[in-house]
Design an enzyme around this catalytic site. Structure first.
Site, mmCIF file in Angstrom:
data_model
loop_
_atom_site.group_PDB
_atom_site.id
_atom_site.type_symbol
_atom_site.label_atom_id
_atom_site.label_comp_id
_atom_site.label_asym_id
_atom_site.label_seq_id
_atom_site.Cartn_x
_atom_site.Cartn_y
_atom_site.Cartn_z
ATOM 1 C CG HIS A 120 115.773 13.664 -75.506
ATOM 2 N ND1 HIS A 120 114.993 13.235 -76.559
ATOM 3 C CD2 HIS A 120 116.554 12.603 -75.175
ATOM 4 C CE1 HIS A 120 115.296 11.975 -76.842
ATOM 5 N NE2 HIS A 120 116.243 11.563 -76.034
ATOM 6 C CG ASP B 273 111.755 15.349 -71.206
ATOM 7 O OD1 ASP B 273 111.570 14.289 -70.562
ATOM 8 O OD2 ASP B 273 112.531 15.426 -72.169
ATOM 9 C CD GLN C 52 117.292 10.436 -68.377
ATOM 10 O OE1 GLN C 52 117.569 9.771 -67.379
ATOM 11 N NE2 GLN C 52 117.403 9.938 -69.591
ATOM 12 C CE LYS D 18 114.449 7.650 -71.200
ATOM 13 N NZ LYS D 18 115.706 7.356 -71.888
ATOM 14 C CB CYS E 236 118.432 12.340 -78.298
ATOM 15 S SG CYS E 236 118.287 10.686 -78.943
HETATM 16 N N1 PMP Z 1 113.699 13.257 -72.736
HETATM 17 C C1 PMP Z 1 114.821 12.904 -72.100
HETATM 18 C C2 PMP Z 1 115.485 13.896 -71.181
HETATM 19 C C3 PMP Z 1 115.348 11.630 -72.289
HETATM 20 O O1 PMP Z 1 116.481 11.286 -71.672
HETATM 21 C C4 PMP Z 1 114.698 10.725 -73.158
HETATM 22 C C5 PMP Z 1 115.238 9.343 -73.400
HETATM 23 N N2 PMP Z 1 116.594 9.302 -73.732
HETATM 24 C C6 PMP Z 1 113.520 11.144 -73.782
HETATM 25 C C7 PMP Z 1 113.055 12.411 -73.543
HETATM 26 C C8 PMP Z 1 112.769 10.259 -74.716
HETATM 27 O O2 PMP Z 1 112.256 9.152 -74.063
HETATM 28 P P1 PMP Z 1 111.625 7.944 -74.898
HETATM 29 O O3 PMP Z 1 112.645 7.583 -75.930
HETATM 30 O O4 PMP Z 1 111.415 6.877 -73.886
HETATM 31 O O5 PMP Z 1 110.361 8.455 -75.502
#
Ligand code: PMP
Length: 408
Positions: free
Chosen positions: A120, A197, A200, A223, A363
């Site tokens: 991401h 990270d 998910q 999430k 993203c």
């Molecule tokens: N890493 C991953 C794999 C994600 O799916 C996301 C959220 N889409 C994020 C990081 C970022 O999370 P946040 O926007 O809650 O900071």
């Protein structure tokens, strides 16, 4: 398990565009059970005050609630100590803290940061910036055709020059579960730290940061049934203690003079300003909720739904499903495209049938490039979804295909 669980989520009980809502966008943000909503409401109605400094009763109740939430997160991740849990806005902020503080202090020219191309943007761009600032270089563990990574490639990419390995545990596009524990072992053998990270993975599976052997682990509350605006970073004490804060001000200081200041111990030195108290209260309620159901139960459910979705959706004419194929492990989501229909059009058309899915680059622009697409559609599942939701999606996708083929 789902009829009972579904009832706990008031938002799901509505029609959208004349159809009962099917929410298949939990990878972007999950819905909230009534008890999380109530916990935040109750906190504001009965305990609300600023934390740590107050000597009055509400101040100490708020402090107990906030620090109690920290202990809940510690237990949920099986960290050794509550001081290793820093409350922050979410995964993005957690990863940025490691990249801004740890990475900048510990990297120099010639050092390597190892990532994967499925990261991401929030586990990529902070490392690009850290590399620019320090002269370190970025290296990527290649993806195999099905979107998985092989340990042979992990071994080949990580070298004694590698100082940081940063990897997502579960891909928000491919649904693959990466071999984080094995990668951490290889990272450590080469003298690097392992950053995970957990955006998910934390909602879907039991996470044990000690068993994984990771040095840092970031996740987002929103999430996993918690409120937006709260998440946490786990960091090993020895590393956190050597890190400089990146935000300065109230709450995080020890003594302040006109020209010099000293800072509190961990975790407070990283929590400058009034913290996200109500968010932490809501996150604690979400952790209780998930723990009562059982992370193992949720994990099995979400994997089963993902497998079912791959099965059912692969019967749709012209569909391309990305990531692990039928029978391969994946959790929580399915990403796909329909031939000749833009992903945004797919999401718009199924929304007309009350089905919420996401479309775009998620993203993950470098991964989209590797997949040779600009965008994909993504259906993601959580504990309140069931097979019928996926059947509804499959039917809506068939209508979409027919509609764009001019048959309807
Ligand atoms: N890493 C991953 C794999 C994600 O799916 C996301 C959220 N889409 C994020 C990081 C970022 O999370 P946040 O926007 O809650 O900071």
């Amino acid at each position: 398990m789902n009829a009972d669980i579904r009832r706990e989520f008031p938002i799901l009980n509505q029609t959208v565009n004349g159809h009962p809502l099917v929410y298949l966008d939990s990878a972007a943000s999950s819905q909230k059970p009534i008890r999380v909503i109530e916990a935040v409401k109750r906190y504001y109605e009965t305990d609300n005050a600023n934390v740590h400094r107050g000597v009055h009763t509400l101040g100490s109740r708020a402090t107990d609630a906030y620090e109690g939430a920290r202990e809940k997160v510690r237990a949920f991740l099986n960290a050794r100590e509550a001081e290793e849990i820093i409350f922050l806005r979410g995964t993005t902020t957690g990863l940025n803290l490691v990249a801004s503080s740890y990475a900048r202090a510990n990297l120099q020219k010639g050092d390597e940061i190892v990532l994967t191309p499925m990261e991401h943007h929030s586990n990529l761009v902070p490392w690009q910036m850290a590399a620019k600032a320090t002269g370190a270089t970025l290296k990527f563990i290649p993806l195999q055709d099905d979107g998985t990574i092989s340990l042979t490639d992990v071994e080949a990419t990580i070298t004694p020059r590698t100082k940081i390995v940063a990897m997502t545990y579960v891909s928000n596009v491919l649904g693959v579960v990466n071999p984080v524990r094995e990668t951490a072992e290889i990272a450590h053998r080469n003298g690097a730290v392992m950053v995970v990270d957990g955006a998910q993975s934390t909602p879907h599976m039991k996470v044990d940061v000690q068993a994984l052997g990771c040095d840092f682990y970031a996740f987002s509350g929103h999430k996993m049934c918690g409120p937006t605006g709260i998440g946490a970073l786990y960091g090993r004490r020895e590393l956190l203690e050597r890190m400089e804060p990146v935000e300065f001000g109230g709450e995080m200081i020890d003594f302040v003079g006109l020209y010099e200041s000293t800072f509190k111990d961990i975790p407070y030195r990283f929590e400058g300003g009034t913290p996200i108290i109500a968010g932490a209260v809501g996150l604690a309620a979400a952790i209780d909720f998930l723990t009562e159901i059982g992370m193992d139960v949720i994990d099995a459910h979400d994997r089963k739904l993902a497998a079912y979705a791959v099965d059912v959706l692969s019967g749709i004419e012209g569909i391309t499903i990305y990531g692990p194929g039928k029978g391969q492990p994946r959790t929580g989501l399915v990403t796909f495209n329909l031939a000749d229909v833009h992903a945004h059009d797919v999401a718009t058309v199924v929304d007309q049938e009350g089905i919420a899915i996401r479309a775009g680059h998620h993203c993950c622009q470098p991964l989209m490039k590797l997949l040779n697409v600009n965008a994909t559609a993504r259906a993601s599942f959580y504990l309140y979804n069931d097979e019928q939701d996926i059947d509804r999606l499959a039917a809506a996708l068939r209508h979409t295909t027919n509609f764009f083929a001019g048959l309807v």
